[in-house]
Write a protein that holds these residues in place. Structure first.
Motif, PDB file in Angstrom:
ATOM      1  N   LEU A  19       0.827  -1.204   0.000  1.00  0.00           N
ATOM      2  CA  LEU A  19       0.000   0.000   0.000  1.00  0.00           C
ATOM      3  C   LEU A  19       0.868   1.263   0.000  1.00  0.00           C
ATOM      4  N   LEU A  20       1.969   1.193   0.764  1.00  0.00           N
ATOM      5  CA  LEU A  20       2.859   2.352   0.851  1.00  0.00           C
ATOM      6  C   LEU A  20       3.489   2.682  -0.493  1.00  0.00           C
ATOM      7  N   VAL A  46       6.602  14.306   5.812  1.00  0.00           N
ATOM      8  CA  VAL A  46       6.878  12.924   5.420  1.00  0.00           C
ATOM      9  C   VAL A  46       8.030  12.347   6.249  1.00  0.00           C
ATOM     10  N   THR A  47       8.994  13.215   6.603  1.00  0.00           N
ATOM     11  CA  THR A  47      10.182  12.757   7.334  1.00  0.00           C
ATOM     12  C   THR A  47       9.921  12.616   8.835  1.00  0.00           C
ATOM     13  N   SER A  98       6.506   3.806   8.522  1.00  0.00           N
ATOM     14  CA  SER A  98       7.527   3.476   7.518  1.00  0.00           C
ATOM     15  C   SER A  98       7.514   4.409   6.308  1.00  0.00           C
ATOM     16  N   LEU A  99       6.632   5.399   6.324  1.00  0.00           N
ATOM     17  CA  LEU A  99       6.489   6.302   5.166  1.00  0.00           C
ATOM     18  C   LEU A  99       7.819   6.882   4.661  1.00  0.00           C
ATOM     19  N   LEU A 150      13.445  -1.510   2.428  1.00  0.00           N
ATOM     20  CA  LEU A 150      13.516  -0.727   3.671  1.00  0.00           C
ATOM     21  C   LEU A 150      12.159  -0.638   4.355  1.00  0.00           C
ATOM     22  N   GLY A 151      11.106  -0.406   3.562  1.00  0.00           N
ATOM     23  CA  GLY A 151       9.761  -0.306   4.135  1.00  0.00           C
ATOM     24  C   GLY A 151       9.364  -1.606   4.809  1.00  0.00           C
ATOM     25  N   PHE A 152       9.667  -2.718   4.134  1.00  0.00           N
ATOM     26  CA  PHE A 152       9.333  -4.028   4.663  1.00  0.00           C
ATOM     27  C   PHE A 152      10.103  -4.304   5.962  1.00  0.00           C
ATOM     28  N   ALA A 153      11.415  -4.074   5.911  1.00  0.00           N
ATOM     29  CA  ALA A 153      12.264  -4.371   7.072  1.00  0.00           C
ATOM     30  C   ALA A 153      11.901  -3.482   8.260  1.00  0.00           C
ATOM     31  N   HIS A 154      11.629  -2.223   7.981  1.00  0.00           N
ATOM     32  CA  HIS A 154      11.304  -1.291   9.053  1.00  0.00           C
ATOM     33  C   HIS A 154       9.983  -1.667   9.720  1.00  0.00           C
TER      34      HIS A 154
END
Lengths: 222, 232
Positions: A19-20, A46-47, A98-99, A150-154
């Motif tokens: 989704l991200l 976003v950060t 994780s955005l 990165l999104g997955f791992a985070h």
């Protein structure tokens, strides 16, 4: 040994990352292309999840998703039940958490392409949509891979936010990090060791994969 | 019979007993138990915020009562399923004497209690120290655990030398691991009347109603008393 937290975590990370990516592509594209104060403002927002303590994020999410919160109320009125302490709530939380890890690699990849290839394509009468899919996407593959990894791992490593909005319900919100925490609390060190060693190996492999990706990236540039 | 499942929020001190009860209940009824453990205060806050639990097994009577008054729990469904007791415990077999005089002489290492704000056993520990006039004195050396389960873990792993835990946690240990302990007189803290309450979300759920009733049956009560609780 109960492996349901492992599958739940993988499911959560897969859905949130998917989704991200969908959400981040237009956002990162806009951030990479535009300028001005609005861009900087959006960049900062976003950060934010990168620097905010997970407890702050968790607290606001809880307020928003609780029975009296704006999101929680709408969700409940739509007949889905409670948003806080549910799998859907965790997906929303993970996406916010994780955005930046997904947006930033995409934004960098888009920015690195520069205007020239697109201008050339435009002179060849390629439509904006065509240009995006035939030029931007293929040129940004390493960026996509980095963003997804990165999104997955985070998301897999998420703890503080889940602790506050999850509630450790087996099969629904009891993810890996929470399961490890509870094993340690219950002095079930054998289970804690297995899950922790698995996480260690997983994180090592993720970083190794990133190294390989970046190496490939370097070659492409040459 | 149609088998369902019941989501239960369980106070951390009851973890061991709950696991044994679940096995018995699942075998007897075919319903599945999905239990979440935490400090009573943490679980209470989750319930207030809409967590999907159908039954709440607290370590006090205050929070179930509040839920009943707020209309989140089913009126008249509060039952005391166990009476808890507090123990000052150390792994060191020579640290704590049977009368707890060591507290007055002074334990020079850190001691741990559960957070009094969220854990009823932590509150009881605080009451003991206050009633002995020692609360201020122990402040610099007092570590707080998130739940009574974490307090137990801190002592059992040898990271903190002594602390207040539930008698039920000590009851589970083999004799050679019990170290030394002291059971404060019940005049020193308010009774730990552990109440269960049926939540509105479980009002129409067969499995939730069944577990609520099961808690008060003889087989369940014998499990509970085997785990170091009193039934009054």
């Amino acid at each position: 040994m109960d492996y349901s937290p492992v599958w739940l975590t993988l499911k959560l990370a897969t859905v949130s990352t998917g989704l991200l990516l969908l959400l981040s592509v237009p956002l990162a594209w806009w951030l990479a292309r535009s300028g001005g104060w609005l861009k900087h403002l959006v960049s900062v927002v976003v950060t934010l999840p990168l620097v905010l303590p997970p407890t702050v994020l968790g607290f606001y999410l809880l307020v928003a998703m609780g029975v009296n919160g704006p999101l929680g109320k709408v969700y409940e009125q739509m007949g889905f039940g409670s948003l806080a302490f549910s799998f859907s709530g965790l997906i929303l939380g993970s996406m916010i958490y994780s955005l930046p890890f997904v947006v930033q690699p995409l934004q960098n990849a888009f920015a690195a392409i520069g205007r020239r290839p697109l201008e050339v394509a435009a002179t060849l009468c390629a439509s904006p949509i065509d240009r995006f899919f035939s030029i931007v996407i293929p040129l940004s593959v390493p960026g996509f891979l980095t963003a997804a990894t990165l999104g997955f791992a985070h998301t897999v490593g998420e703890f503080g936010v889940v602790l506050m909005i999850g509630g450790s319900i087996p099969g629904e919100t009891k993810v890996l990090s929470i399961a490890i925490y509870e094993h340690v609390e219950s002095l079930e060190y054998v289970q804690a060791h297995w899950l922790s060693a698995g996480m260690l190996l997983f994180s090592f492999c993720v970083l190794l994969l990133m190294q390989l990706l970046n190496r490939g990236n370097g070659k492409n540039l040459l | 019979m149609w088998a369902g499942s019941v989501r239960i929020a369980v106070a951390a001190n009851f973890t061991g007993a709950m696991k044994a009860l679940s096995v018995l209940f699942e075998k007897e009824t075919g319903h599945a138990v999905i239990a979440s453990y935490g400090s009573t205060g943490t679980l209470y806050a989750q319930i207030i915020n809409g967590a999907p639990y159908e039954l709440f097994l607290a370590a006090d009577s205050i929070r179930p009562e509040k839920l009943e008054k707020a209309g989140i729990a089913v009126r008249g469904s509060r039952v005391t399923y166990a009476w808890g007791e507090l123990v000052l415990w150390s792994l060191d077999p020579n640290l704590i004497d049977a009368e707890g005089k060591i507290l007055l002489t002074g334990i020079n290492q850190r001691i741990v209690i559960a957070n009094p704000k969220t854990a009823p056993y932590g509150l009881a520990g605080r009451q003991v120290l206050e009633n002995m006039g020692l609360w201020e004195r122990y402040q610099p050396r007092l570590v707080r655990g998130q739940s009574i389960a974490q307090v137990f873990q801190m002592i059992a792993s040898g990271n903190v030398s002594a602390g207040f835990i539930a008698a039920s946690q000590l009851a589970l240990l083999p004799v050679d691991k019990k170290g030394s302990y002291w059971q404060p007189s019940k005049q020193l803290y308010s009774p730990l009347s552990q109440q269960a309450v049926l939540l509105k979300k479980g009002e129409a759920q067969a499995a939730a109603i069944a577990f609520h009733a099961f808690l008060q049956t003889a087989p369940a009560q014998s499990v509970i008393s085997n785990y170091g609780y009193h039934l009054k």
